[in-house]
Structures are given as structure tokens and as C-alpha cells.
Motif scaffolding. Structure first.
Motif, short mmCIF file in Angstrom:
data_model
loop_
_atom_site.label_atom_id
_atom_site.label_comp_id
_atom_site.label_asym_id
_atom_site.label_seq_id
_atom_site.Cartn_x
_atom_site.Cartn_y
_atom_site.Cartn_z
N ASP A 23 0.68 -1.14 0.17
CA ASP A 23 0.11 0.19 -0.54
C ASP A 23 0.32 1.85 -0.57
O ASP A 23 0.89 2.14 -1.02
N HIS A 24 1.99 1.21 1.25
CA HIS A 24 3.14 2.17 0.68
C HIS A 24 3.49 2.44 -0.46
O HIS A 24 3.26 3.74 -0.82
N MET A 25 4.24 1.59 -1.33
CA MET A 25 4.51 1.34 -2.22
C MET A 25 4.03 1.98 -3.10
O MET A 25 3.75 2.70 -4.03
N LYS A 27 0.06 3.24 -18.89
CA LYS A 27 1.29 2.43 -19.59
C LYS A 27 2.39 1.30 -19.63
O LYS A 27 3.16 1.00 -20.04
N ASN A 28 2.39 1.46 -18.24
CA ASN A 28 2.48 0.26 -17.54
C ASN A 28 4.58 0.82 -17.69
O ASN A 28 5.50 -0.39 -17.51
N LEU A 29 4.68 2.13 -17.29
CA LEU A 29 6.45 2.26 -17.55
C LEU A 29 7.47 1.34 -16.43
O LEU A 29 6.72 1.17 -15.72
N PRO A 30 8.15 1.22 -16.99
CA PRO A 30 8.82 0.33 -15.68
C PRO A 30 10.30 2.02 -14.82
O PRO A 30 9.49 2.75 -15.16
N LEU A 69 18.47 7.73 -7.28
CA LEU A 69 17.42 8.28 -7.82
C LEU A 69 16.41 7.63 -7.78
O LEU A 69 16.78 6.20 -8.44
N VAL A 70 15.05 7.71 -7.58
CA VAL A 70 13.68 7.33 -8.22
C VAL A 70 13.29 7.50 -9.80
O VAL A 70 12.90 8.66 -10.07
N ILE A 71 13.87 6.83 -10.72
CA ILE A 71 13.48 7.58 -12.43
C ILE A 71 11.76 6.84 -12.79
O ILE A 71 12.23 5.28 -12.96
N ILE A 72 11.34 7.11 -13.84
CA ILE A 72 10.10 7.23 -13.95
C ILE A 72 10.43 7.21 -15.60
O ILE A 72 10.42 8.53 -16.52
N PRO A 73 11.02 6.77 -16.89
CA PRO A 73 12.14 6.95 -17.91
C PRO A 73 11.03 8.44 -18.50
O PRO A 73 10.01 8.23 -18.82
N THR A 89 7.38 -1.56 -11.66
CA THR A 89 6.71 -0.22 -13.46
C THR A 89 5.50 0.22 -12.15
O THR A 89 4.67 0.15 -11.23
N THR A 90 5.25 0.90 -13.45
CA THR A 90 3.82 2.19 -12.75
C THR A 90 2.40 1.32 -12.35
O THR A 90 1.01 2.85 -12.12
#
Length: 396
Positions: A94-96, A154-157, A185-189, A203-204
Motif C-alpha cells: 500500500d505504501h509503495m 502505460k506500465n512504464l518501468p 534516484l527513482v526514475i520513470i524514464p 512498474t507504474t
């Protein structure tokens, strides 16, 4: 090193083994343990701590103090062997979801309107972000929510990367970093690059969805309330239950509730208006009865079980009906006395002297103008005695 911690190595870890390197009590007498390594996430960065068990003992709190992660436990663990840690996975996931949803929603406001997020709070039921903007339109909220959900679908990584301060320039960060070493860093390309120490899914799509619930103004910023993932269903179930019960009580279909409520409010307004008119008539009748008992130009009475508002109205009606009358009224309860004093247009005495006397004998507060005063205080004397002293302050 931070990156060696188990919750950073694998955010999906549910069980792990470790060893107790320290067991002690905090200043409040609560037992805590420090482990060689841990998968329990400590409170930080807007994200609450994990819960679960260590060797079957409930973990009540996890926080980092002086560089060590303290696991507050329900009882002393007292173990020199390997311990088994079990993460409350529903809480962790849930927190994630909520934390990642915040990244996505915050980035959507930046991408669309340049609105920066000043703070984030992950609550037990709702999440909030404070935007550095004084006003938000419904259209802006809808646009940000729409973009955020498109990114989720979009289920991006979602990538996590440890970088040095020298490497930061390679990334277009959403905001300035608060640390200069062990930077994560937390990255959504191609959408969001942000320094963050929280736990996130891979994934998103695992966020499932984002729903903005409401906003409120906070001085020079706007607070946005939202939920993500499983909390959306929780909100839907809760609100559907409320809607169903409202539909039952109003004997109206759900799509007719607005009309039923409007009708109910209109009826209620009419009843309140009628009740006030009736009350005014009764108060006027009562004022005439009290005037009939006037002595030396004064109407004096002690009330029990009435409201101060009724007493104020009575006093005003009395002096409106008789320019030469003075109304001295006291309201008596178990441990309190309240008073009202008013004078007609032809009376020269100021009611402020009455208030001064009343306040002094009941250790109270009060005030007003020459023609009308009110106040209240302790029941140091009886209501009749207070009334007597108020009357004497006029005749002296």
C-alpha cells in the motif's frame, strides 16, 4: 551503506533472517532491537514505517536514530541466534502504491503547469501533496489526474539508481536534492527523475490508479487530497455505503438524492422560519407578562433551563415595549451564572455599572454598551442574590 539495506535491495522482500546486534529500551521504556540488516523500512521521506514481526513479536515502530535502525517491539526479543523478520506485506505494498502515485501526480502537475510540490504526507486513509500555488481550477485537477493515470496505464518501468554528486548533472531532476552523498534516484524514464529514499514497485502499472478526492487552501498553497491503488476501492466501498444508506433514509433512488436533499433543506428552512416566528410571538407574550410585574421600573427574573439567546431576546423585547423599563435577567445553572441587563430609551442609567457589579461578585467576564450588557461567571452566589446586587447597583 544505505544501498546495502534489504528494503533497497528488494522492495518486494517479505521475509528475511538477520541477527540482533543490540537490544535496549528507549526513554519511554519500550524495547527495541537493532539488526545486522533489515527489510523493515523506517519512517522517512513522507513514508510511514513498515510493521510485521520479529521472531513472532509484533514490530510497533521502525525509526532511524543516530545512524541505527531501531525496531520497537511489543516484548523483549532476547535472541542470540538468527531471527526471522516478517513484513506486513499489505501495508508495505500500500505504501509503495501511494508513494509512487505521489511521484506520478506531482510530476503531472509540474509537466502540465509547472506547479511544484512542497510537501507530501502519506496518511492511514488519505495522501496529500501541498502545491506551491494559490489556486487550482477543476480543469487543472482533471488534467493532472488524467495524465497521471495515463502514465500508470502505460506500465512504464520504475528504476532506482545510486549515483554520486558528480553524476547528478546527467539527469533532469524534478527538484533539488536534500542530500549530497549516497544519492538514490527513482526514475520513470522520460517522465520523472527524483531523488527519493522510499520503496516503490517495479512498474507504474502496479499503482493501479490515482483519484483526486478534494482540495483545500493553505495560505499561499493548495493541499490536494488523493488516493492510489487499493485505497480507491476502499473509498468507493465507503462512499457507496454512505450513498446507499442516504438513498434508503430519503426513500429516493441514488440518482435522485440531490433533489431529495434540496427538498429536505427547503422544508427544513420553512420549518425553522415558522418555529422562529412562533418563538418570537411566545417571547413577546412572556415579555408582556414580565412587564406586568415591573417594580420601580425594573423587570427582574431568574431563569433556569433557558438559553442565553432567549434571555437576550427577552431583554430586548422588554425595553422595546417600555421605554422606561430596565430589564435585569439572570440565567442559573449548576455551576455557572449568566446575566443580561438592558434599558429603555428613556432610562438614563448606564448598564455598564450593572455589568461591573455582576462581574465582580461572580469572578466573571462581560461587557457591552450603555443600553445593553451581558456576561457570565462562577456560581459563587445564588441567582437571586446576584439579581439583588445588580438591582442595588442601579438604585445606589
Amino acid at each position: 551503506m544505505l544501498q546495502d539495506r534489504l528494503y533497497y535491495q528488494d522492495a518486494y522482500i517479505k521475509t528475511f533472517t538477520s541477527r540482533v546486534v543490540k537490544e535496549s529500551q528507549d526513554s519511554d521504556g519500550n524495547w527495541y532491537v537493532v539488526l545486522e540488516n533489515t527489510a523493515f523500512y523506517p519512517t522517512g521521506g513522507g513514508q510511514p514505517h513498515d510493521t510485521g514481526t520479529i521472531n513472532g513479536f509484533e514490530v510497533l515502530n521502525v525509526e532511524e536514530v543516530d545512524g541505527e535502525i531501531r525496531h520497537t517491539v511489543a516484548e523483549k526479543v532476547n535472541s542470540t541466534d538468527d531471527i526471522e523478520g516478517l513484513i506486513d506485506w499489505s501495508r508495505r505494498f500500500d505504501h509503495m502504491q501511494q508513494h509512487t502515485g505521489q511521484h506520478v501526480l506531482t510530476a503531472a502537475f509540474v509537466d502540465l503547469f509547472g506547479f511544484q510540490t512542497e510537501s507530501f504526507h502519506l496518511g492511514k486513509e488519505l495522501c496529500t501533496i501541498d502545491l506551491a500555488v494559490e489556486n487550482l481550477t477543476d480543469q487543472q485537477l482533471e488534467a493532472a489526474e488524467k495524465l497521471a493515470n495515463e502514465i500508470i496505464l502505460k506500465n512504464l518501468p520504475i528504476e532506482t539508481k545510486w549515483v554520486t554528486e558528480d553524476e547528478i548533472g546527467q539527469y533532469s531532476l524534478r527538484k533539488e536534492l536534500a542530500v549530497s552523498d549516497e544519492i538514490r534516484l527513482v526514475i520513470i524514464p522520460d517522465f520523472d527523475y527524483n531523488g527519493c529514499g522510499g520503496t516503490h514497485p517495479s512498474t507504474t502499472g502496479q499503482v493501479s490508479g490515482i483519484k483526486i478526492l478534494s482540495t483545500e487552501k493553505q495560505k499561499r498553497k493548495v493541499r490536494v487530497h488523493f488516493v492510489c491503488g487499493g485505497r480507491i476501492l476502499q473509498q468507493l466501498h465507503r462512499k457507496n455505503a454512505i450513498l446507499t444508506e442516504a438513498s434508503r433514509q430519503l426513500s429516493s433512488p441514488e440518482d435522485g438524492i440531490n433533489s431529495a436533499v434540496e427538498k429536505l433543506l427547503t422544508t427544513n428552512y420553512s420549518l425553522e422560519k415558522s418555529l422562529k416566528e412562533t418563538s418570537d410571538v411566545l417571547l413577546k407574550y412572556e415579555a408582556k407578562e414580565l412587564l406586568a410585574k415591573k417594580e420601580d421600573g425594573m423587570v427582574k427574573h431568574v431563569f433556569i433551563g433557558r438559553t442565553l439567546q432567549e434571555m437576550q431576546s427577552l431583554a430586548r423585547i422588554i425595553v422595546a415595549l417600555d421605554d422606561y423599563a430596565t430589564a435585569l435577567l439572570v440565567l442559573e445553572s449548576e455551576d455557572r451564572l449568566q446575566y443580561v441587563a438592558a434599558k429603555g430609551a428613556a432610562v438614563n442609567t448606564s448598564m455598564k455599572s450593572v455589568s461591573d457589579t455582576a462581574r465582580s461578585v461572580i469572578n466573571g467576564k462581560g461587557g457591552g454598551k450603555d443600553n445593553f450588557v451581558q456576561g457570565g461567571g462562577e456560581r459563587t452566589i445564588s441567582g437571586e442574590e446576584l439579581l439583588k446586587q445588580m438591582a442595588e447597583s442601579i438604585t445606589v
